[in-house]
Design a protein around this motif. Structure first.
Motif, PDB file in Angstrom:
ATOM      1  N   CYS A 120      -1.420  16.259  44.791  1.00  0.00           N
ATOM      2  CA  CYS A 120      -2.426  15.606  44.201  1.00  0.00           C
ATOM      3  C   CYS A 120      -3.498  16.657  43.622  1.00  0.00           C
ATOM      4  O   CYS A 120      -3.699  16.701  42.316  1.00  0.00           O
ATOM      5  N   HIS A 162      -1.741   6.141  43.783  1.00  0.00           N
ATOM      6  CA  HIS A 162      -3.102   5.837  43.259  1.00  0.00           C
ATOM      7  C   HIS A 162      -3.264   4.267  43.207  1.00  0.00           C
ATOM      8  O   HIS A 162      -4.552   3.926  43.539  1.00  0.00           O
ATOM      9  N   ASP A 194       1.903  11.176  44.881  1.00  0.00           N
ATOM     10  CA  ASP A 194       1.553  12.453  45.759  1.00  0.00           C
ATOM     11  C   ASP A 194       2.270  12.648  46.740  1.00  0.00           C
ATOM     12  O   ASP A 194       2.856  11.700  47.604  1.00  0.00           O
ATOM     13  N   LYS A 229     -10.373  17.977  39.618  1.00  0.00           N
ATOM     14  CA  LYS A 229     -10.180  16.898  40.233  1.00  0.00           C
ATOM     15  C   LYS A 229     -11.438  16.183  39.804  1.00  0.00           C
ATOM     16  O   LYS A 229     -12.680  16.696  40.347  1.00  0.00           O
ATOM     17  N   ARG A 239       3.524  17.427  39.893  1.00  0.00           N
ATOM     18  CA  ARG A 239       2.236  17.342  39.325  1.00  0.00           C
ATOM     19  C   ARG A 239       1.270  18.212  40.563  1.00  0.00           C
ATOM     20  O   ARG A 239       1.710  18.486  41.565  1.00  0.00           O
ATOM     21  N   GLN A 288      -2.775   8.899  51.350  1.00  0.00           N
ATOM     22  CA  GLN A 288      -1.561   8.154  50.396  1.00  0.00           C
ATOM     23  C   GLN A 288      -0.384   8.999  50.217  1.00  0.00           C
ATOM     24  O   GLN A 288       0.351   8.704  49.525  1.00  0.00           O
ATOM     25  N   VAL A 327      -7.507  16.306  48.958  1.00  0.00           N
ATOM     26  CA  VAL A 327      -7.749  15.265  48.044  1.00  0.00           C
ATOM     27  C   VAL A 327      -6.601  14.273  48.592  1.00  0.00           C
ATOM     28  O   VAL A 327      -5.330  14.637  48.509  1.00  0.00           O
ATOM     29  N   ASP A 328      -6.818  12.891  48.984  1.00  0.00           N
ATOM     30  CA  ASP A 328      -5.830  11.880  48.692  1.00  0.00           C
ATOM     31  C   ASP A 328      -4.868  11.979  49.866  1.00  0.00           C
ATOM     32  O   ASP A 328      -3.747  11.400  49.733  1.00  0.00           O
TER      33      ASP A 328
HETATM   34 MN    MN Z   1      -5.113  11.620  43.911  1.00  0.00          MN
END
Ligand code: MN
Ligand code: PEP
Length: 379
Positions: free
Chosen positions: A110, A291, A324, A139, A134, A338, A334-335
């Motif tokens: 991410c 997301h 991700d 961000k 990715r 998930q 970040v994130d």
């Molecule tokens: Mn993200």
């Protein structure tokens, strides 16, 4: 109305100038020229805007230098699908084909956090035959005190490592036009080792000045994420902003809608819109299960909701998956909650392939049915 010009009509030649002069003299009509890189050659398309209802399609198609004319029947003039519209639904970037008939997976971080995590991620991707990823450097965060991404300082090592591990395309979000310049400069500095797909996030989908700037450049294709709180039509119009400025290499990404009705998922998964966007436009469609779902929760058999959402998009014909992953999700800045663990990559890729094969079977079934309806016998 769109005029597709003869491929051998050179811009700058006398017949081209004569055609343009003729179009300029049409009353209450403006002509906008787009040069589009097709699979084999550059195609010139002229978009006529204004009182086009008064123009006769056959007259326009028979003008010298015009190969064919298409009447724009609905919105999304450039990216839309119109009656008798044979403009392409695919394009190539860095040797990778993106279209309404292909599928590409963009698994990756991410956000870029450390060079070590970037390298470990890229090595796993390479080991599983992946050429796209990715990696976010810029961000957009809800909380101003949260990590905002390393910005341009991380670009040199991200691009160098991406090249080293054989990546062809990195999807990277930009939140300001300066980021496009920074990415461009860093790529040149590094010797152009990889391609970049500029991502415009859900929060910026109606940042019209950013859309115009990114639409005016043609070096990089764009991944546009659907607005999480606006209608589909409004999001597709945002895509049209990019194309109307000249950049038609746009992928539209479904990433869920902000609504508590989707609880306990982070967003309400909207992948049933894959066929809708294909019907309205010529854009390849991406789904972002990370997301949308936003958690690592699983069903009683252990299959993650993120993987269920992914295959639901793919079996409906999605053309790209943005997802991700992280070598150590608990350390992601970040994130993390998930992110899939990079050990899960082969499982994820095989699951995606099962869904893709099922989609292709569904397509074949439909084609056989349509042929039988037309009275054709099976081959
Ligand atoms: Mn993200
Ligand atoms: C992302 O892909 O990292 C992201 C921020 O996505 P979105 O704009 O869909 O929230």
């Amino acid at each position: 109305m769109i005029l597709i010009l003869d491929s051998n009509l050179e811009p700058g030649s006398t017949p081209y100038a004569e055609l343009m002069e003729h179009l300029a003299n049409l009353p209450n009509i403006q002509a906008r020229v787009h040069h589009v890189q097709g699979a084999q050659q550059m195609v010139t398309e002229v978009y006529l805007i204004g009182d086009t209802a008064l123009l006769d399609l056959d007259d326009m198609a028979s003008l010298p230098g015009v190969e064919r004319a298409v009447r724009v029947s609905r919105e999304y003039r450039v990216l839309g699908r119109h009656k008798n519209d044979r403009r392409p639904t695919s394009w190539e970037y860095r040797g990778v084909r993106f279209g309404q008939d292909t599928l590409q997976v963009f698994a990756g971080l991410c956000a870029v956090d450390t060079p070590e995590h970037v390298e470990r991620m890229l090595a796993v991707l390479r080991d599983h035959g992946q050429v796209c990823t990715r990696m976010g450097a810029y961000k957009p965060r809800t909380n101003p005190y949260s990590f905002q991404g390393h910005g341009k300082s991380c670009l040199p090592y991200v691009f160098e490592l991406a090249g080293k591990y054989g990546m062809q395309v990195v999807a990277m979000e930009v939140t300001h036009e300066d980021h496009v310049v920074e990415i461009h400069e860093a790529l040149q500095e590094a010797g152009d080792p990889v391609g970049v797909m500029l991502q415009i996030g859900t929060r910026n989908i109606q940042n019209f000045e950013l859309l115009k700037q990114v639409g005016r450049q043609s070096d990089y294709p764009v991944l546009l994420k659907r607005g999480f709180g606006i209608t589909l039509e409004e999001s597709l119009n945002a895509a049209e902003y990019l194309a109307s400025e000249g950049n038609q290499r746009v992928i539209f990404c479904l990433r869920g809608m902000k609504s508590n009705l989707g609880d306990p998922h982070r967003n309400f998964v909207d992948f049933t819109h894959v066929p809708v966007v294909k019907r309205f436009t010529r854009m390849p469609i991406c789904v972002d299960p990370s997301h949308s779902v936003g958690t690592r929760d699983a069903d009683p058999d252990g299959i993650l909701d993120v993987m269920h959402a992914t295959v639901q998009g793919v079996i409906a014909g999605a053309n790209m998956v943005l997802v991700d992953f992280h070598p150590e999700p608990s350390k992601a800045l970040v994130d993390g909650p998930q992110a899939l663990h990079f050990d899960e990559l082969p499982l994820f890729l095989e699951d995606v392939q099962i869904a893709r094969d099922a989609y292709l079977k569904r397509l074949d079934l439909q084609q056989r049915f349509a042929a039988s309806q037309r009275g054709e016998s099976a081959a």
